[in-house]
Design an enzyme around this catalytic site. Structure first.
Site, PDB file in Angstrom:
ATOM      1  N   CYS A  74       0.860  -1.182   0.000  1.00 36.18           N
ATOM      2  CA  CYS A  74       0.000   0.000   0.000  1.00 36.18           C
ATOM      3  C   CYS A  74       0.893   1.227   0.000  1.00 36.18           C
ATOM      4  CB  CYS A  74      -0.917   0.001   1.219  1.00 36.18           C
ATOM      5  SG  CYS A  74      -1.959   1.480   1.349  1.00 36.18           S
ATOM      6  N   HIS A 166      -2.223  -4.928 -10.756  1.00 45.73           N
ATOM      7  CA  HIS A 166      -3.059  -3.823 -11.216  1.00 45.73           C
ATOM      8  C   HIS A 166      -3.449  -4.030 -12.672  1.00 45.73           C
ATOM      9  CE1 HIS A 166      -2.414  -1.012  -7.815  1.00 45.73           C
ATOM     10  NE2 HIS A 166      -1.285  -1.692  -7.687  1.00 45.73           N
ATOM     11  N   GLU A 215     -10.139  -0.783  -5.553  1.00 37.85           N
ATOM     12  CA  GLU A 215      -9.135  -1.601  -4.884  1.00 37.85           C
ATOM     13  C   GLU A 215      -9.725  -2.946  -4.481  1.00 37.85           C
ATOM     14  OE1 GLU A 215      -6.097  -0.097  -2.335  1.00 37.85           O
ATOM     15  OE2 GLU A 215      -6.966   1.934  -2.391  1.00 37.85           O
ATOM     16  N   CYS A 224      -4.954   5.703  -4.251  1.00 37.36           N
ATOM     17  CA  CYS A 224      -4.203   4.451  -4.182  1.00 37.36           C
ATOM     18  C   CYS A 224      -2.796   4.741  -4.679  1.00 37.36           C
ATOM     19  CB  CYS A 224      -4.863   3.370  -5.021  1.00 37.36           C
ATOM     20  SG  CYS A 224      -3.934   1.815  -5.076  1.00 37.36           S
ATOM     21  N   GLY A 227      -1.587   2.169  -7.159  1.00 36.42           N
ATOM     22  CA  GLY A 227      -2.372   2.373  -8.376  1.00 36.42           C
ATOM     23  C   GLY A 227      -1.895   3.568  -9.168  1.00 36.42           C
TER      24      GLY A 227
END
Length: 282
Positions: A74, A166, A215, A224, A227
């Site tokens: 994260c 992703h 997510e 994110c 992301g």
């Protein structure tokens, strides 16, 4: 009755509950994440993050999504962990190494003129487009701007790992996407053995990207970090932007830069403490 001390923090609205586990860890972590993340009967968050001891770095981070599943990495959370350990006097260094399931990350904290930490830069490492490493099921080594169907729509997707999987889709206007409907379908699409985070992005200029994110395990979030890195890496790979961009998210902006020497992505953004509290469970 178990008492759990916690700190609520967020990076651009991507909010987690942070728990100091250097001495001990609460029981039934997966269930705790579900309970505490509930907005009405818990604290309300995108999940919980445990700050743990490490044998290979200064600290170790474990991330559990709001559905109880454990995440590998994260980006927004790592910045907040850096702020947490500095603010609580667990380190006096402004450069911290952090062990995650997505590898060891280096965090550089940025004190303001009063010595307070309000932002940080994380070395997120290089983007990985290798399908086996992401993982994503494909008939080729990479899935770059490849067609995919979901919810009756024909889309083009790039698969990339930033320590977690992703799927990046370039579209005209991310705000027009029915993310509540298409997000779960793409997150759980058969191509992803471990599910995936999904980003819808638009290229606004050579230095600007707008993004919305779904997510895995949490749904749409305000921001994110991994992301944003995946979105920037996709734009870099396709030659659509310069190698330093601002990614505009619902919660604010992140700066992503690809370092020329080694291709590592450097993510810079804020880290904010909201409140402290005690959570009680039977």
């Amino acid at each position: 009755m178990e008492e759990i001390l916690f700190t609520k923090m967020h990076g651009l609205g991507n909010d987690y509950i942070y728990i100091n586990c250097l001495a001990s860890t609460p029981r039934q972590i997966e269930q705790l994440a579900v309970e505490m993340s509930r907005p009405h009967t818990g604290v309300g968050s995108d999940g919980i993050i445990l700050i743990c001891p490490s044998n290979v770095a200064d600290f170790r981070m474990r991330i559990f999504n709001a559905d109880g599943s454990e995440a590998r990495m994260c980006g927004n959370g790592s910045r907040c962990v850096g702020k947490y350990v500095y603010d609580y006097g667990l380190t006096s260094s402004t450069v911290i190494t952090l062990e995650t399931l997505g590898g060891i990350k280096t965090i550089r904290l940025h004190p303001d003129k009063n010595g307070n930490i309000d932002s940080a830069t994380v070395d997120m490492g290089p983007a990985d487009f290798n399908c086996r490493q992401i993982p994503v099921i494909s008939d080729s080594d990479e899935m770059i701007d490849r067609p995919i169907s979901a919810n009756g729509l024909d889309l083009r997707l790039t698969a990339v790992s930033m320590g977690n999987p992703h799927g990046v889709i370039i579209c005209g206007d991310p705000s027009s996407v029915d993310l509540e409907k298409i997000g779960p379908q793409l997150e759980n699409h058969p191509i992803w053995p471990e599910r995936a985070n999904i980003e819808f992005i638009s290229i606004d200029s050579p230095s600007d990207i707008t993004m919305r994110v779904w997510e895995r395990g949490s749904g749409e979030t305000m921001a994110c970090g991994t992301g944003a890195c995946a979105a920037a890496a996709t734009a870099f790979r396709l030659g659509l932007t310069e190698e330093k961009v601002t990614v505009h998210l619902r919660g604010g902006d992140l700066t992503i830069e690809r370092r020329k020497s080694d291709g590592h992505l450097l993510m810079t953004g804020p880290a904010t403490t909201t409140f402290e509290g005690r959570y009680y469970r039977n």
